[in-house]
Design a protein around this motif. Structure first.
Motif, PDB file in Angstrom:
ATOM      1  N   VAL A 182       2.109 -16.202 -10.296  1.00  0.00           N
ATOM      2  CA  VAL A 182       1.449 -15.143  -9.539  1.00  0.00           C
ATOM      3  C   VAL A 182       2.248 -14.924  -8.261  1.00  0.00           C
ATOM      4  O   VAL A 182       2.582 -15.886  -7.565  1.00  0.00           O
ATOM      5  CB  VAL A 182      -0.004 -15.556  -9.181  1.00  0.00           C
ATOM      6  N   PHE A 183       2.578 -13.673  -7.976  1.00  0.00           N
ATOM      7  CA  PHE A 183       3.309 -13.332  -6.747  1.00  0.00           C
ATOM      8  C   PHE A 183       2.360 -12.608  -5.802  1.00  0.00           C
ATOM      9  O   PHE A 183       1.830 -11.550  -6.147  1.00  0.00           O
ATOM     10  CB  PHE A 183       4.482 -12.395  -7.066  1.00  0.00           C
ATOM     11  N   LEU A 184       2.147 -13.174  -4.630  1.00  0.00           N
ATOM     12  CA  LEU A 184       1.322 -12.510  -3.619  1.00  0.00           C
ATOM     13  C   LEU A 184       2.244 -11.691  -2.736  1.00  0.00           C
ATOM     14  O   LEU A 184       3.227 -12.202  -2.177  1.00  0.00           O
ATOM     15  CB  LEU A 184       0.561 -13.556  -2.795  1.00  0.00           C
ATOM     16  N   VAL A 185       1.916 -10.400  -2.641  1.00  0.00           N
ATOM     17  CA  VAL A 185       2.786  -9.423  -2.003  1.00  0.00           C
ATOM     18  C   VAL A 185       2.005  -8.740  -0.887  1.00  0.00           C
ATOM     19  O   VAL A 185       0.792  -8.533  -1.014  1.00  0.00           O
ATOM     20  CB  VAL A 185       3.177  -8.371  -3.087  1.00  0.00           C
ATOM     21  N   GLY A 186       2.676  -8.398   0.208  1.00  0.00           N
ATOM     22  CA  GLY A 186       1.997  -7.638   1.262  1.00  0.00           C
ATOM     23  C   GLY A 186       2.690  -7.803   2.599  1.00  0.00           C
ATOM     24  O   GLY A 186       3.611  -8.619   2.746  1.00  0.00           O
ATOM     25  N   PHE A 187       2.214  -7.036   3.559  1.00  0.00           N
ATOM     26  CA  PHE A 187       2.838  -7.001   4.878  1.00  0.00           C
ATOM     27  C   PHE A 187       2.704  -8.360   5.571  1.00  0.00           C
ATOM     28  O   PHE A 187       1.845  -9.163   5.222  1.00  0.00           O
ATOM     29  CB  PHE A 187       2.152  -5.925   5.729  1.00  0.00           C
ATOM     30  N   MET A 188       3.563  -8.602   6.564  1.00  0.00           N
ATOM     31  CA  MET A 188       3.404  -9.791   7.414  1.00  0.00           C
ATOM     32  C   MET A 188       1.968  -9.842   7.918  1.00  0.00           C
ATOM     33  O   MET A 188       1.421  -8.816   8.334  1.00  0.00           O
ATOM     34  CB  MET A 188       4.296  -9.668   8.665  1.00  0.00           C
ATOM     35  N   GLY A 189       1.375 -11.008   7.899  1.00  0.00           N
ATOM     36  CA  GLY A 189       0.023 -11.151   8.442  1.00  0.00           C
ATOM     37  C   GLY A 189      -1.078 -10.784   7.462  1.00  0.00           C
ATOM     38  O   GLY A 189      -2.250 -10.774   7.825  1.00  0.00           O
ATOM     39  N   LYS A 232      -3.845  -5.771   0.253  1.00  0.00           N
ATOM     40  CA  LYS A 232      -3.839  -4.550   1.066  1.00  0.00           C
ATOM     41  C   LYS A 232      -4.806  -4.682   2.246  1.00  0.00           C
ATOM     42  O   LYS A 232      -5.974  -5.035   2.060  1.00  0.00           O
ATOM     43  CB  LYS A 232      -4.257  -3.372   0.177  1.00  0.00           C
ATOM     44  N   LEU A 233      -4.300  -4.415   3.437  1.00  0.00           N
ATOM     45  CA  LEU A 233      -5.112  -4.491   4.658  1.00  0.00           C
ATOM     46  C   LEU A 233      -4.873  -3.259   5.509  1.00  0.00           C
ATOM     47  O   LEU A 233      -3.808  -2.634   5.439  1.00  0.00           O
ATOM     48  CB  LEU A 233      -4.711  -5.719   5.487  1.00  0.00           C
ATOM     49  N   SER A 234      -5.850  -2.946   6.380  1.00  0.00           N
ATOM     50  CA  SER A 234      -5.685  -1.794   7.274  1.00  0.00           C
ATOM     51  C   SER A 234      -4.695  -2.138   8.393  1.00  0.00           C
ATOM     52  O   SER A 234      -4.465  -3.323   8.695  1.00  0.00           O
ATOM     53  CB  SER A 234      -7.027  -1.441   7.907  1.00  0.00           C
ATOM     54  N   ILE A 235      -4.146  -1.107   9.010  1.00  0.00           N
ATOM     55  CA  ILE A 235      -3.225  -1.316  10.141  1.00  0.00           C
ATOM     56  C   ILE A 235      -3.932  -2.101  11.250  1.00  0.00           C
ATOM     57  O   ILE A 235      -3.351  -3.003  11.844  1.00  0.00           O
ATOM     58  CB  ILE A 235      -2.743   0.030  10.713  1.00  0.00           C
ATOM     59  N   GLU A 236      -5.186  -1.770  11.510  1.00  0.00           N
ATOM     60  CA  GLU A 236      -5.920  -2.426  12.598  1.00  0.00           C
ATOM     61  C   GLU A 236      -5.997  -3.941  12.363  1.00  0.00           C
ATOM     62  O   GLU A 236      -5.763  -4.735  13.272  1.00  0.00           O
ATOM     63  CB  GLU A 236      -7.345  -1.852  12.712  1.00  0.00           C
ATOM     64  N   THR A 237      -6.307  -4.332  11.128  1.00  0.00           N
ATOM     65  CA  THR A 237      -6.393  -5.769  10.830  1.00  0.00           C
ATOM     66  C   THR A 237      -5.012  -6.413  10.960  1.00  0.00           C
ATOM     67  O   THR A 237      -4.871  -7.502  11.519  1.00  0.00           O
ATOM     68  CB  THR A 237      -6.959  -5.993   9.402  1.00  0.00           C
ATOM     69  N   LEU A 238      -3.988  -5.726  10.455  1.00  0.00           N
ATOM     70  CA  LEU A 238      -2.631  -6.290  10.536  1.00  0.00           C
ATOM     71  C   LEU A 238      -2.221  -6.483  11.999  1.00  0.00           C
ATOM     72  O   LEU A 238      -1.658  -7.514  12.360  1.00  0.00           O
ATOM     73  CB  LEU A 238      -1.624  -5.378   9.820  1.00  0.00           C
ATOM     74  N   ILE A 239      -2.536  -5.498  12.840  1.00  0.00           N
ATOM     75  CA  ILE A 239      -2.160  -5.614  14.249  1.00  0.00           C
ATOM     76  C   ILE A 239      -2.842  -6.821  14.896  1.00  0.00           C
ATOM     77  O   ILE A 239      -2.197  -7.623  15.570  1.00  0.00           O
ATOM     78  CB  ILE A 239      -2.519  -4.332  15.032  1.00  0.00           C
TER      79      ILE A 239
END
Ligand code: S3P
Length: 175
Positions: free
Chosen positions: A6-13, A103-110
């Protein structure tokens, strides 16, 4: 399909490493964080590697790390935020296992990146508007690749059990 990795993919954070460690515990599979694989292989921090050799060299070396581990079985891999976006990495991962985009919102990532940004060379010196702009632009660019994942998961709401169920439903697993 009999899923072996399984590969977990997504933005930093986006919580790839945290989720990966929990899935390891829940499923009894092995877990690797590709950033750790990198730092073990090259015996330096990613931040230092960027400073010494630059991003282009990092991407090449990161691909090598992916190739080093990709044939291991019963494995959960937390990829780096940029891993799917270079070379044919996304295709290679899709050919070798189940890719899941957290997948996360920009606000959560920030809010997450504000606290853990010093170890991440791409965001280390950014704050406020600059950080927002950077995440917005990079996310738009990278979602083209992230969206090629076999599963797109709403990581704002899903807990570890939901992920185990997603993985179970995707293959003939004995977890
Ligand atoms: C990067 C993300 C980092 C690490 C490197 C580059 C990126 O991994 O691979 O700093 O390009 O988004 P995490 O997503 O685990 O922070």
């Amino acid at each position: 399909m009999d899923i072996k990795r399984v590969f977990l993919v997504g933005f930093m954070g986006s919580g790839k490493s945290t989720l990966g460690r929990r899935l390891k515990h829940e499923m009894g599979w092995n877990f690797l964080d590709l950033d750790d694989v990198f730092e073990d292989k090259f015996q330096t921090s990613i931040k230092q590697y960027f400073a010494d050799y630059g991003e282009e060299s990092f991407r090449q070396a990161e691909k090598e790390c992916l190739e080093d581990v990709i044939h291991q079985e019963n494995l959960i891999i937390a990829t780096g935020g940029g891993t799917p976006c270079f070379f044919d990495n996304m295709d290679v991962m899709n050919e070798n296992g189940l890719t899941i985009y957290l997948k996360l919102s920009i606000e959560t990532l920030i809010s997450r990146l504000n606290s853990g940004k010093n170890v991440r060379p791409l965001v280390a010196n950014k704050s406020g508007d600059e950080l927002y702009q950077f995440i917005k632009e990079k996310l738009e660019e990278r979602e083209f690749f992230y969206n090629q994942s076999k599963v797109i998961a709403d990581a704002e709401v899903l807990g570890v059990e939901a992920f185990v169920n997603i993985i179970k439903a995707s293959g003939d697993l004995s977890v």
